[in-house]
Design a protein around this motif. Structure first.
Motif, mmCIF file in Angstrom:
data_model
loop_
_atom_site.group_PDB
_atom_site.id
_atom_site.type_symbol
_atom_site.label_atom_id
_atom_site.label_comp_id
_atom_site.label_asym_id
_atom_site.label_seq_id
_atom_site.Cartn_x
_atom_site.Cartn_y
_atom_site.Cartn_z
ATOM 1 N N TYR A 51 0.832 -1.193 0.000
ATOM 2 C CA TYR A 51 0.000 0.000 0.000
ATOM 3 C C TYR A 51 0.871 1.248 0.000
ATOM 4 C CZ TYR A 51 -4.065 -2.849 0.920
ATOM 5 O OH TYR A 51 -5.055 -3.771 0.801
ATOM 6 N N PHE A 52 0.376 2.249 -0.706
ATOM 7 C CA PHE A 52 1.046 3.549 -0.747
ATOM 8 C C PHE A 52 -0.036 4.602 -0.775
ATOM 9 C CE2 PHE A 52 4.453 6.432 -1.559
ATOM 10 C CZ PHE A 52 3.938 7.408 -2.401
ATOM 11 N N SER A 53 0.053 5.525 0.151
ATOM 12 C CA SER A 53 -0.960 6.595 0.239
ATOM 13 C C SER A 53 -2.371 6.030 0.167
ATOM 14 C CB SER A 53 -0.753 7.621 -0.887
ATOM 15 O OG SER A 53 0.419 8.356 -0.669
ATOM 16 N N GLU A 54 -2.625 5.039 0.975
ATOM 17 C CA GLU A 54 -3.957 4.434 1.151
ATOM 18 C C GLU A 54 -4.448 3.644 -0.058
ATOM 19 O OE1 GLU A 54 -6.782 7.042 3.427
ATOM 20 O OE2 GLU A 54 -5.248 8.576 3.039
ATOM 21 N N THR A 55 -3.586 3.449 -1.046
ATOM 22 C CA THR A 55 -3.985 2.712 -2.248
ATOM 23 C C THR A 55 -3.150 1.440 -2.378
ATOM 24 O OG1 THR A 55 -4.568 4.763 -3.390
ATOM 25 C CG2 THR A 55 -4.174 2.820 -4.767
ATOM 26 N N GLN A 56 -3.822 0.362 -2.729
ATOM 27 C CA GLN A 56 -3.076 -0.877 -2.960
ATOM 28 C C GLN A 56 -2.427 -0.803 -4.332
ATOM 29 O OE1 GLN A 56 -4.771 -5.032 -3.987
ATOM 30 N NE2 GLN A 56 -4.507 -5.114 -1.764
ATOM 31 N N GLN B 169 -4.780 0.734 4.269
ATOM 32 C CA GLN B 169 -3.827 1.674 4.837
ATOM 33 C C GLN B 169 -4.566 2.953 5.185
ATOM 34 O OE1 GLN B 169 -0.720 3.305 2.268
ATOM 35 N NE2 GLN B 169 0.760 3.224 3.941
ATOM 36 N N PHE B 170 -4.214 3.518 6.296
ATOM 37 C CA PHE B 170 -4.864 4.724 6.778
ATOM 38 C C PHE B 170 -4.063 5.962 6.384
ATOM 39 C CE2 PHE B 170 -7.919 2.314 9.106
ATOM 40 C CZ PHE B 170 -7.250 1.161 9.494
ATOM 41 N N SER B 171 -4.665 7.106 6.625
ATOM 42 C CA SER B 171 -4.024 8.359 6.198
ATOM 43 C C SER B 171 -2.707 8.616 6.924
ATOM 44 C CB SER B 171 -4.979 9.536 6.390
ATOM 45 O OG SER B 171 -5.379 9.615 7.735
ATOM 46 N N ASN B 172 -2.512 8.002 8.074
ATOM 47 C CA ASN B 172 -1.243 8.178 8.792
ATOM 48 C C ASN B 172 -0.226 7.097 8.411
ATOM 49 O OD1 ASN B 172 -2.325 5.948 9.987
ATOM 50 N ND2 ASN B 172 -2.268 6.742 12.087
ATOM 51 N N SER B 173 -0.520 6.361 7.357
ATOM 52 C CA SER B 173 0.323 5.295 6.791
ATOM 53 C C SER B 173 0.264 3.987 7.561
ATOM 54 C CB SER B 173 1.787 5.722 6.627
ATOM 55 O OG SER B 173 1.890 6.726 5.656
ATOM 56 N N ARG B 174 -0.362 3.972 8.716
ATOM 57 C CA ARG B 174 -0.532 2.707 9.423
ATOM 58 C C ARG B 174 -1.356 1.762 8.552
ATOM 59 N NH1 ARG B 174 -3.804 0.076 13.080
ATOM 60 N NH2 ARG B 174 -5.492 1.623 12.874
ATOM 61 N N SER B 175 -1.053 0.472 8.707
ATOM 62 C CA SER B 175 -1.748 -0.483 7.853
ATOM 63 C C SER B 175 -2.290 -1.638 8.684
ATOM 64 C CB SER B 175 -0.785 -1.011 6.780
ATOM 65 O OG SER B 175 -1.388 -2.015 5.990
ATOM 66 N N GLU B 176 -3.328 -2.225 8.196
ATOM 67 C CA GLU B 176 -3.883 -3.436 8.789
ATOM 68 C C GLU B 176 -4.063 -4.476 7.698
ATOM 69 O OE1 GLU B 176 -6.656 -1.680 12.455
ATOM 70 O OE2 GLU B 176 -7.602 -2.405 10.618
ATOM 71 N N MET B 177 -3.885 -5.729 8.088
ATOM 72 C CA MET B 177 -4.277 -6.793 7.181
ATOM 73 C C MET B 177 -5.255 -7.703 7.897
ATOM 74 S SD MET B 177 -1.331 -9.671 6.721
ATOM 75 C CE MET B 177 -2.547 -10.929 6.366
ATOM 76 N N ASN B 178 -6.160 -8.216 7.121
ATOM 77 C CA ASN B 178 -7.236 -9.041 7.660
ATOM 78 C C ASN B 178 -7.241 -10.390 6.944
ATOM 79 O OD1 ASN B 178 -10.249 -9.994 7.527
ATOM 80 N ND2 ASN B 178 -10.066 -8.668 9.301
ATOM 81 N N VAL B 179 -7.424 -11.429 7.708
ATOM 82 C CA VAL B 179 -7.595 -12.751 7.105
ATOM 83 C C VAL B 179 -8.926 -13.291 7.616
ATOM 84 C CG1 VAL B 179 -6.607 -15.013 6.668
ATOM 85 C CG2 VAL B 179 -5.102 -13.086 7.232
#
Lengths: 114, 114
Positions: free
Chosen positions: B49-54, B68-78
């Protein structure tokens, strides 16, 4: 398609021996980047070196050296005078300019014994 | 400068459940990548992800998703966990300028599916 092969699964050496870790890659891109990462027992991948496809100059950093040969699609890593702290899994990786993704080899587990 | 942090470090889930993993990149890094590491398949790229875009996606089923969030933090979900999803999930951050970027890896989240 891209592919990275690390044929050596495990290597065991005695301290102070030199050791070379092999890496062979495949890519159709003319612009690509090669990396080596170290994964100690703690699990965190540590960046060691990056090389771009246009720079075949070998590099030395302390006891570490890297030999990049486009003619044989190889990017080998040599540790001189190995130490116990060098024990880790070493990964070679390839990244194509068009794709923000590291394609890793299966890794070589290096064990250095006293 | 703080490194890449991942939470939680360890997770145990049962088949059929879903899980969310979190990654906080190095300050100033706008790209976050996720990798799955298993003994059999090695290190495999999930997505970036970059700037909230995959920007890139690996070869994983749709049960694996991220954001990805606006603060660059990211989550992944399974979702709908399977036994084969047991793995070390590594997050890496980089400046995001291109495939040559050095990626900085976090310590990983070890997921065990029972």
């Amino acid at each position: 398609a891209q592919k990275v092969t690390q044929a050596q699964t495990e290597i065991s050496v005695v301290e102070k021996e030199d050791v070379t870790l092999d890496c062979v890659y495949e890519t159709r891109d003319t612009t690509y980047y090669l990396f080596w990462y170290k994964q100690p027992p703690s699990g965190e991948l540590v960046f060691l070196i990056r090389r771009n496809s246009f720079d075949e100059q070998n590099e030395i950093s302390g006891r570490y050296s890297w030999n990049f040969q486009k003619s044989t699609s190889s990017f080998n890593f040599t540790i001189t005078a190995s130490q116990v702290v060098d024990s880790a899994v070493y990964f070679c990786a390839l990244s194509e300019a068009s794709r923000w993704a590291l394609n890793f080899g299966k890794g070589t587990s290096l064990l250095v014994t006293p | 400068k703080a490194g890449v942090t991942q939470t939680p470090r360890y997770l145990i889930k049962t088949r059929g459940q879903q899980v969310t993993l979190s990654c906080s990149p190095i300050s100033g890094h706008r790209s976050v990548s996720w990798y799955q590491q298993t003994p059999g398949q090695g290190l495999q790229f999930l997505f970036e992800y970059f700037s909230e875009t995959q920007r890139n996606k690996g070869n994983f089923p749709g049960r694996f998703s991220g954001r990805q969030f606006s603060n660059s933090r990211s989550e992944m979900n399974v979702s709908t966990l399977e036994l084969g999803d047991s793995a070390l999930y590594l997050c890496a951050s980089s400046l995001g300028s291109g495939a040559a970027d050095e990626q900085f890896f976090g310590p990983g989240t070890r997921l065990t599916v029972l």
